[in-house]
Design a protein around this motif. Structure first.
Motif, PDB file in Angstrom:
ATOM      1  N   VAL A  35       0.864  -1.177   0.000  1.00 31.85           N
ATOM      2  CA  VAL A  35       0.000   0.000   0.000  1.00 31.85           C
ATOM      3  C   VAL A  35       0.901   1.227   0.000  1.00 31.85           C
ATOM      4  O   VAL A  35       1.697   1.428   0.923  1.00 31.85           O
ATOM      5  CB  VAL A  35      -0.950   0.015   1.212  1.00 31.85           C
ATOM      6  CG1 VAL A  35      -1.808   1.274   1.193  1.00 31.85           C
ATOM      7  CG2 VAL A  35      -1.821  -1.232   1.220  1.00 31.85           C
ATOM      8  N   MET A  37       1.171   5.237   0.145  1.00 33.11           N
ATOM      9  CA  MET A  37       0.434   6.413   0.610  1.00 33.11           C
ATOM     10  C   MET A  37       1.271   7.652   0.341  1.00 33.11           C
ATOM     11  O   MET A  37       2.491   7.625   0.567  1.00 33.11           O
ATOM     12  CB  MET A  37       0.129   6.284   2.098  1.00 33.11           C
ATOM     13  CG  MET A  37      -0.862   5.169   2.399  1.00 33.11           C
ATOM     14  SD  MET A  37      -0.809   4.665   4.099  1.00 33.11           S
ATOM     15  CE  MET A  37       0.447   3.403   4.013  1.00 33.11           C
ATOM     16  N   SER A  56      -3.990   6.829  -1.459  1.00 33.48           N
ATOM     17  CA  SER A  56      -3.285   5.560  -1.303  1.00 33.48           C
ATOM     18  C   SER A  56      -3.780   4.603  -2.382  1.00 33.48           C
ATOM     19  O   SER A  56      -4.905   4.717  -2.857  1.00 33.48           O
ATOM     20  CB  SER A  56      -3.501   4.973   0.094  1.00 33.48           C
ATOM     21  OG  SER A  56      -4.844   4.622   0.275  1.00 33.48           O
TER      22      SER A  56
END
Length: 181
Positions: A35, A37, A56
């Protein structure tokens, strides 16, 4: 996966942005989805008000010694993703208020730039579709269909013919055996 599908995914994406990475959550274990971000630093396609927005999205990654599973996935190395400061990516909405990267169209870059470094145009996508995509003329469609039939059904056809030949030989042997006194 043929290159025309990657190009088409980039051209059809709702957004094309550069994101200054603030944090990366790596998948546990080996390959998976990290992930990413960060803050939108440049908007090349999409609403200008996205500039400076925090977003994100997931990026497919694997570790240095991992084997790349057979697929069309364009993997990023975990080690590169951990060190990355900026990523240029094409994005679509995921239906739950978030974003996803269509056909792995994300690219780690060194710094934010005024112009996109990975621009895919409609003309480029069409050129690749003409070269790799489904054929558009009747003759090319026929040849494409024949290639598909041979690739998909060819091995089955060969096995079937081999089995038929074996059965024919067996029957012939029985007939010959019956003829001999």
């Amino acid at each position: 996966m043929p290159p025309d599908q990657y190009a088409r995914a980039a051209v059809d994406a709702a957004l094309h942005v550069q994101v200054e990475i603030e944090r990366v959550e790596l998948p546990p274990g080996t390959s998976g989805e990290a992930v990413v971000m960060g803050r939108v630093a440049r908007v090349f396609r999409g609403p200008p008000e996205m500039l400076s927005s925090r977003i994100s999205f997931e990026v497919s990654c694997l570790r240095e010694n991992d084997d790349s599973p057979p697929s069309g996935t364009l993997w990023k190395r975990v080690e590169d993703l951990e060190q990355a400061k900026v990523i240029e990516t094409y994005l679509d909405r995921d239906g739950q208020g978030g974003f996803h990267v269509p056909r792995w169209q994300s690219f780690i870059i060194h710094e934010v730039t005024d112009m996109p470094l990975f621009l895919v145009t409609e003309e480029e996508a069409r050129r690749l579709e003409d070269a790799f995509g489904p054929p558009r003329t009747r003759a090319r469609r026929f040849l494409h269909a024949m290639n598909s039939v041979l690739l998909v059904h060819g091995p089955v056809l060969l096995l079937g013919l081999g089995g038929l030949a074996a059965i024919s030989y067996f029957v012939w042997t029985l007939v010959e055996w019956q003829r001999t006194p």
